[in-house]
Motif scaffolding. Structure first.
Motif, PDB file in Angstrom:
ATOM      1  N   VAL A  75       0.838  -1.200   0.000  1.00  0.00           N
ATOM      2  CA  VAL A  75       0.000   0.000   0.000  1.00  0.00           C
ATOM      3  C   VAL A  75       0.873   1.249   0.000  1.00  0.00           C
ATOM      4  CG1 VAL A  75      -1.675   1.340   1.327  1.00  0.00           C
ATOM      5  CG2 VAL A  75      -1.950  -1.125   1.116  1.00  0.00           C
ATOM      6  N   ALA A  76       1.921   1.252   0.844  1.00  0.00           N
ATOM      7  CA  ALA A  76       2.823   2.400   0.907  1.00  0.00           C
ATOM      8  C   ALA A  76       3.520   2.620  -0.431  1.00  0.00           C
ATOM      9  CB  ALA A  76       3.859   2.187   2.010  1.00  0.00           C
ATOM     10  N   LEU A  77       3.914   1.541  -1.092  1.00  0.00           N
ATOM     11  CA  LEU A  77       4.546   1.667  -2.410  1.00  0.00           C
ATOM     12  C   LEU A  77       3.579   2.282  -3.421  1.00  0.00           C
ATOM     13  CD1 LEU A  77       6.461  -1.737  -2.569  1.00  0.00           C
ATOM     14  CD2 LEU A  77       7.494   0.539  -2.467  1.00  0.00           C
ATOM     15  N   CYS A  78       2.312   1.874  -3.346  1.00  0.00           N
ATOM     16  CA  CYS A  78       1.310   2.453  -4.253  1.00  0.00           C
ATOM     17  C   CYS A  78       1.106   3.937  -3.966  1.00  0.00           C
ATOM     18  CB  CYS A  78      -0.009   1.686  -4.127  1.00  0.00           C
ATOM     19  SG  CYS A  78       0.033   0.017  -4.825  1.00  0.00           S
ATOM     20  N   PHE A  79       1.057   4.302  -2.691  1.00  0.00           N
ATOM     21  CA  PHE A  79       0.938   5.712  -2.346  1.00  0.00           C
ATOM     22  C   PHE A  79       2.144   6.498  -2.853  1.00  0.00           C
ATOM     23  CE2 PHE A  79      -2.574   4.883   0.520  1.00  0.00           C
ATOM     24  CZ  PHE A  79      -3.235   6.108   0.571  1.00  0.00           C
ATOM     25  N   ALA A  80       3.341   5.919  -2.675  1.00  0.00           N
ATOM     26  CA  ALA A  80       4.550   6.600  -3.127  1.00  0.00           C
ATOM     27  C   ALA A  80       4.530   6.787  -4.635  1.00  0.00           C
ATOM     28  CB  ALA A  80       5.780   5.809  -2.696  1.00  0.00           C
ATOM     29  N   ALA A  81       4.087   5.753  -5.351  1.00  0.00           N
ATOM     30  CA  ALA A  81       4.094   5.820  -6.814  1.00  0.00           C
ATOM     31  C   ALA A  81       3.097   6.842  -7.336  1.00  0.00           C
ATOM     32  CB  ALA A  81       3.798   4.436  -7.396  1.00  0.00           C
TER      33      ALA A  81
ATOM     34  N   VAL B 225      -6.779   3.495  -3.873  1.00  0.00           N
ATOM     35  CA  VAL B 225      -5.502   4.148  -4.203  1.00  0.00           C
ATOM     36  C   VAL B 225      -4.557   3.178  -4.899  1.00  0.00           C
ATOM     37  CG1 VAL B 225      -3.434   5.206  -3.212  1.00  0.00           C
ATOM     38  CG2 VAL B 225      -5.694   5.909  -2.422  1.00  0.00           C
ATOM     39  N   SER B 226      -4.592   1.914  -4.510  1.00  0.00           N
ATOM     40  CA  SER B 226      -3.757   0.912  -5.177  1.00  0.00           C
ATOM     41  C   SER B 226      -4.129   0.794  -6.651  1.00  0.00           C
ATOM     42  CB  SER B 226      -3.900  -0.445  -4.477  1.00  0.00           C
ATOM     43  OG  SER B 226      -3.476  -0.357  -3.131  1.00  0.00           O
ATOM     44  N   LEU B 227      -5.429   0.796  -6.916  1.00  0.00           N
ATOM     45  CA  LEU B 227      -5.884   0.765  -8.314  1.00  0.00           C
ATOM     46  C   LEU B 227      -5.484   2.047  -9.047  1.00  0.00           C
ATOM     47  CD1 LEU B 227      -9.452  -0.756  -7.802  1.00  0.00           C
ATOM     48  CD2 LEU B 227      -7.422  -1.921  -8.690  1.00  0.00           C
ATOM     49  N   ALA B 228      -5.528   3.181  -8.337  1.00  0.00           N
ATOM     50  CA  ALA B 228      -5.121   4.448  -8.949  1.00  0.00           C
ATOM     51  C   ALA B 228      -3.643   4.443  -9.301  1.00  0.00           C
ATOM     52  CB  ALA B 228      -5.443   5.612  -8.011  1.00  0.00           C
ATOM     53  N   ALA B 229      -2.815   3.831  -8.450  1.00  0.00           N
ATOM     54  CA  ALA B 229      -1.379   3.759  -8.735  1.00  0.00           C
ATOM     55  C   ALA B 229      -1.125   2.956  -9.998  1.00  0.00           C
ATOM     56  CB  ALA B 229      -0.646   3.141  -7.549  1.00  0.00           C
ATOM     57  N   TRP B 230      -1.845   1.834 -10.142  1.00  0.00           N
ATOM     58  CA  TRP B 230      -1.694   1.019 -11.364  1.00  0.00           C
ATOM     59  C   TRP B 230      -2.095   1.807 -12.604  1.00  0.00           C
ATOM     60  CZ3 TRP B 230      -6.256  -0.278 -14.067  1.00  0.00           C
ATOM     61  CH2 TRP B 230      -6.033  -1.001 -15.245  1.00  0.00           C
TER      62      TRP B 230
END
Length: 447
Positions: free
Chosen positions: A70-76, A372-377
């Protein structure tokens, strides 16, 4: 119209450009830590011990495995979408206004509930130190003073707010780190287990994960003031990952030391961290009670700093009254958004309790994390770059967002019917509010 512009310049400034980019790497890391290490850590060790027994550290390890993606997705996505608003801005940029509004409004509800819940827990901690504050009127006056002080600190500019957050992070982390550093040498390791076979049941592990995710949550609040972060493409990923690593190690250390010093008695402790300190050094109990108060104040400070920027973003984009999207001319802060968020949280803190409010916040946050994870992708697949800076790319393409989304989905399956009902009602109300506000916006008939 022309004669209105000088008045606006003298009073409130409008939009993203009015914000100052004054939050650096250290302040952002401190803000993330402050937003995560709040009230949960001072209740979590005993609750995990009750659910999991000696295998409680496994719940923290499982939570870390879930929160790191989750943190990686937020960072991305945070390195690609660099306007103020956090998850609201991420979802708007990747999936459109409806997803952005729903995620942002749900985020605000979650943060109002978490702020109020931690403030209510803070009142309990203070009452343990000074019993006079246990009565309803002194308790209400205490909470009023707390929110008034937080509002005042934030009202005088983001630099002052960021400095206050950094100072509070240092004050609360030092005693906790010392407790872990000293206690680890006297741990009775027979009271600690990392064996999967010692997990009482998968149901117990799942129930523990809801608590763990609530305790790990908070980074989304600290990342909301993206419009005030220096070099976000560089600082957002580094600050997020550094803060998460520090928090995971701290939580795991506190759980191990608590179990190793108190044994089965940890499960029955109302103030487990303070009782762990007392097992090392009796005066340490009072010190850790004071630390709990400082920690909760730091959480409330970070919550107000970050969430007010979400309210500002919703006002800026006309999903809330436009007045909330203005910035004070003198200190360049969204003063009205600060006051509105603090006001709602203050009312709920006086009327509510930590346990009820934490359930509302914890369930909603997992849904926001999945979105947010889907948004990062989507942001990475479209190579979205709002400012042209080199973003932080997730290795493996869709793999990390898929793992993150699956983990959040697995956790929310442990929610009770009542918790699902509360979240469902909240989401239904948000859709109604969105439709009503959209119909009132100019040009809505044209799409």
């Amino acid at each position: 119209m022309a004669n209105m512009e000088p008045q606006r310049a003298a009073g409130a400034l409008q939009g993203e450009a009015a914000l100052l980019r004054a939050i650096g790497m250290l302040a952002l890391t401190a803000a993330v830590v402050n937003s995560i290490v709040g009230g949960g850590i001072f209740r979590m060790p005993s609750a995990l011990a009750t659910q999991m027994g000696p295998a409680a550290p496994l719940a923290l390890v499982a939570g870390a495995l879930a929160i790191v993606p989750v943190a990686l997705c937020f960072a991305a996505v945070g390195s690609r979408v660099q306007v103020t608003g956090g998850p609201y801005s991420y979802l708007t940029a990747t999936f459109g206004p409806f997803s952005g509004f729903a995620g942002g409004a749900l985020m605000w509800i979650s943060n109002v509930a978490s702020s109020a819940g931690v403030a209510a827990a803070l009142a309990v901690q203070v009452a343990n130190l000074a019993p006079a504050f246990a009565a309803p009127v002194p308790r209400a006056l205490l909470l009023t003073a707390v929110y008034a002080g937080l509002l005042a600190l934030n009202a005088f500019g983001v630099k002052l707010g960021a400095r206050a957050i950094t100072a509070l992070a240092a004050l609360k982390l030092t005693p906790l780190l010392l407790l872990v550093a000293l206690g680890i040498f006297v741990v009775d390791w027979s009271q600690v287990s990392f064996a999967i076979g010692d997990v009482p049941s998968w149901g117990a592990l799942g129930a523990s994960m809801v608590l763990v995710m609530f305790a790990y949550s908070g980074m989304e609040t600290a990342l909301m003031p993206s419009g005030e972060i220096n070099d976000p493409a560089r600082n957002v990923p580094r600050a997020t990952l550094a803060a998460i690593a520090l928090v995971v190690l701290l939580y795991l250390g506190l759980q191990i030391v608590g179990q190793g010093l108190l044994g089965p008695a940890l499960a029955g402790s109302g103030v487990p961290v303070a009782d762990t300190a007392a097992a090392l050094w009796e005066p340490g109990r009072v010190l850790l009670l004071v630390t709990a108060c400082i920690s909760m104040a730091g959480f409330l400070m970070g919550n107000l700093l970050g969430t007010a920027r979400l309210v500002f973003a919703l006002g800026r984009d006309r999903y809330l009254p436009a007045a909330l999207g203005t910035v004070s001319a003198r200190h360049r802060v969204p003063l009205r958004a600060l006051a509105v968020h603090a006001g709602f949280a203050w009312v709920l803190a006086i009327a509510g309790s930590f346990d009820v409010l934490a359930l509302i916040s914890g369930g909603a946050i997992c849904l926001v994390y999945a979105l947010v994870s889907l948004a990062a992708w989507r942001a990475q697949s479209r190579d979205l770059r709002e400012r042209g800076d080199r973003p932080f790319d997730l290795p493996g393409g869709a793999l990390i967002p898929a793992v993150s989304t699956a983990a959040m989905a697995a956790i929310v399956t442990t929610l009770t019917a009542l918790e699902w009902a509360a979240i469902g009602i909240a989401l239904g109300l948000l859709v109604v509010v969105y439709a009503f506000l959209r119909l009132r916006r100019p040009g809505s008939a044209a799409g």
